[in-house]
Design an enzyme around this catalytic site. Structure first.
Site, PDB file in Angstrom:
ATOM      1  N   CYS A   2       2.803  -5.176   2.265  1.00 18.29           N
ATOM      2  CA  CYS A   2       1.787  -5.152   3.304  1.00 18.29           C
ATOM      3  C   CYS A   2       0.973  -3.877   3.166  1.00 18.29           C
ATOM      4  CB  CYS A   2       2.431  -5.188   4.689  1.00 18.29           C
ATOM      5  SG  CYS A   2       3.664  -6.481   4.905  1.00 18.29           S
ATOM      6  N   LYS A 601      -5.735  -2.153 -21.849  1.00 20.25           N
ATOM      7  CA  LYS A 601      -5.018  -2.873 -20.793  1.00 20.25           C
ATOM      8  C   LYS A 601      -5.337  -4.360 -20.807  1.00 20.25           C
ATOM      9  CE  LYS A 601      -2.278  -3.057 -17.278  1.00 20.25           C
ATOM     10  NZ  LYS A 601      -0.837  -2.871 -17.514  1.00 20.25           N
TER      11      LYS A 601
END
Length: 606
Positions: A2, A601
């Site tokens: 969260c 990446k």
């Protein structure tokens, strides 16, 4: 799991709470809410769905508070609805929470026995109730907060408001991150530097067990024992706050340590924690599939291989896994009744995208296991299975890998249930095992100091071999890949049964041999391979678990003992030691850990 933001100041905070929550959307969520102290009382605004739904609520019911908290929620305890959305209130207390309280059922029963009633199904509300009980006994807010923290088992990051305390914001962390931001005449709490980045570049990273009391112009930080402490203030350029490493030297180190929370967030999206049932999103009928075709590259490919083992074992469903760059240049035998699953952290890997499109053109239904939910692959497939691990900056994947494996485990359980190869009781058992994985990963990360010592010797090697059986043979590939990626030491991973078919010729007293062998059905064979290696002078680094260490043959140079785990999640638990070994070897060698040479990446070219 969260996102949290808290602000205590002298100006209205509602707009800034929303701005911060938008910066936390990458973490994934299904509801959002804010609360603030208005006229001595705490008011809440909550909504199911995206932040724009919360903005609509605020447009109808403005919040004028100068002290407030906000939250984006991924459901763990309780369905994703307004009733379970944060903030949660009990009496004088309103709070937001990131994490899972493991003893909430026991605490809830105790509170119910006191006549306390609950408005939600969440574990979070128990915390608010406990603080309110302590306040009712006459404790001051900070003392009531500390008394409650001492009763909680599990992980949490908390931001707390108290009715009647318009200039007070409480926070605490254990197992989940929380930062303090220092502004001009105002103070902030946030899940990470990204949350407070729009408002300040002065950030304090709370340490494990810390709790804090903030007013608009001061802070008081305490450690887990209750002693007043100071933590360093870091100046974080707001333009690069997303790239902040916190107290870690490298992103890879941070991302290794992020994995317990990351996997917890992933798992929560694929199982129902209340019923212990698989709850895989998307319209896929596993019962009617005749095959799954996984296409991927690099670490994602290895996660796919682990998925193959689990899906075939649990669901009796054939799975093929291929390196996308090979798959796309041959003529594979495909059937429309099969499902193609692309796996990619970025969702943009060129070869995987091309392989995916090839399968779709053959009439196959498509899905993607992906981190970037707005990526090309996510837009082109029928079903998206997000991994929810948040941004991964280090080139060598760590938390994205374990998140992918977590998804594959959940898919295996769901497929098995759909195909009738497991019953409801076994489904519940497997889900409970999966829910335990984040805690076991955290325990495995706790082996870091021992692994640092091993790394000093491994860093001197020219070659390293990794061996494993079953799913551990895939993890052997991953261990070798990580080591070669960031330390530039030549490393190879093999299925241990292949040792006598060639690799044993490389064994000598200068070559470390990493053997991955939890105590499972493959253990005896792996132990035999270990004896063969030691008989030829091989320097064995034996990575096992608390059961395996009792049965291991003597003679290993080093034994690393991970926590024992069910075979369903052993690859998750054993990932941490191989990641930490690669990381610390690279550090010893002075390599660029986060940006190793020649690597990117996201591989968006062939």
């Amino acid at each position: 799991m969260c996102g949290i933001i808290g602000i205590v100041g002298k100006e209205p905070v509602a707009d800034r709470l929303i701005e911060s929550l938008k910066r936390l959307e990458y973490r994934g969520y299904d509801s959002a809410g804010v609360a603030g102290v208005v006229g001595g009382k705490v008011e809440r605004r909550r909504a199911q769905g995206k932040i724009k739904a919360l903005e609509a609520v605020l447009a109808d019911e403005p919040l004028t508070a100068t002290t407030g908290i906000g939250h984006t929620r991924w459901a763990t305890h309780g369905a994703p609805n307004v009733r379970n959305a944060h903030p949660h209130t009990a009496g004088r207390v309103t709070l937001v929470h990131n994490g899972i309280i493991e003893n909430f059922a026991e605490l809830k029963a105790e509170l119910a026995g006191m006549g306390r009633t609950f408005e939600s199904d969440t574990d979070t509300e128990v915390i608010a109730q406990l603080i309110d009980v302590a306040l009712a006994k006459g404790l001051a807010p900070l003392d009531a907060f500390k008394a409650t923290l001492d009763r909680l088992t599990g992980a949490y990051a908390l931001a707390v408001l108290i009715q009647g305390e318009a200039d007070l914001l409480l926070g605490a962390r254990r197992g989940s991150p929380l930062v303090v931001g220092e502004g001009q005449g105002e103070m902030f709490l946030g899940s990470d530097a990204l949350a407070v980045g729009p408002f300040t570049n002065r950030v304090i990273y709370l340490e494990e067990g810390d709790y804090v009391a903030l007013d608009h112009d001061s802070r008081r930080i305490f450690d887990a024992s209750g002693a007043r402490v100071e933590r360093p203030v870091r100046v974080v350029p707001t333009s690069s706050v997303m790239l902040e490493k916190g107290n870690y030297r490298h992103f890879m180190e941070k991302e290794i340590h992020d994995q317990p929370e990351g996997c917890q967030r992933t798992i929560a999206a694929y199982v129902d924690t209340l019923t212990s049932k698989a709850a895989v999103p998307g319209d896929i009928d596993f019962a009617t599939l005749d095959r799954i075709q996984i296409v991927a590259c690099g670490t994602s490919y290895i996660a796919g291989v682990i998925g193959k083992y689990l899906i075939e074992q649990l669901a009796d469903l054939p799975v093929d896994v291929e390196i996308a760059s090979e798959f796309r240049y041959r003529t594979p035998a495909l059937r429309p009744g099969s499902l193609v699953v692309a796996m990619s952290q970025s969702g943009e890997t060129a070869d995987t995208l091309a392989a995916l499109r090839y399968c779709k053109a053959k009439g196959m239904k498509s899905a993607v296991v992906v981190n970037a939910q707005e990526s090309t692959m996510a837009r082109e497939v029928d079903v998206v299975w997000p991994i929810h691990c948040g941004p991964e900056i280090g080139v060598a994947s760590t938390k994205a890998f374990t998140a992918q494996v977590s998804v594959m485990i959940a898919l295996a359980i769901a497929a098995a249930k759909a195909r009738g190869t497991i019953d409801a009781a076994e489904e519940q058992r497997l889900v409970k095992v999966l829910l335990e994985a984040p805690r076991l990963i955290a325990e495995a990360i706790g082996l870091e100091d021992a692994i640092k010592e091993i790394a000093a010797d491994v860093a001197k090697a020219r070659d390293v071999l990794y061996l494993g059986r079953g799913p551990m043979s895939a993890l052997a590939l991953e261990g070798a890949l990580k080591l070669k990626e960031i330390s530039y030491i030549h490393a190879e991973g093999y299925a241990a049964g292949e040792l006598k078919h060639g690799p044993i010729a490389l064994v000598d007293d200068q070559t470390p041999i990493v053997i991955l062998a939890p105590y499972d059905s493959y253990f005896e064979k792996s132990a035999s391979n270990m004896s063969e290696v030691m008989a030829r002078g091989g320097q064995v680094i034996f990575i096992t678990d608390t059961e395996g260490v009792k049965h291991a043959p003597a003679g290993a140079k080093v034994v690393v003992t991970a926590p024992a785990s069910d075979p369903l999640v052993s690859t998750l638990v054993m990932s941490a030691p191989i990641q930490l070994l690669a990381y610390h070897v690279a550090v010893v060698k002075g390599a660029d850990v986060d940006q190793p040479r020649n690597l990117a990446k996201s591989v968006t070219v062939e």
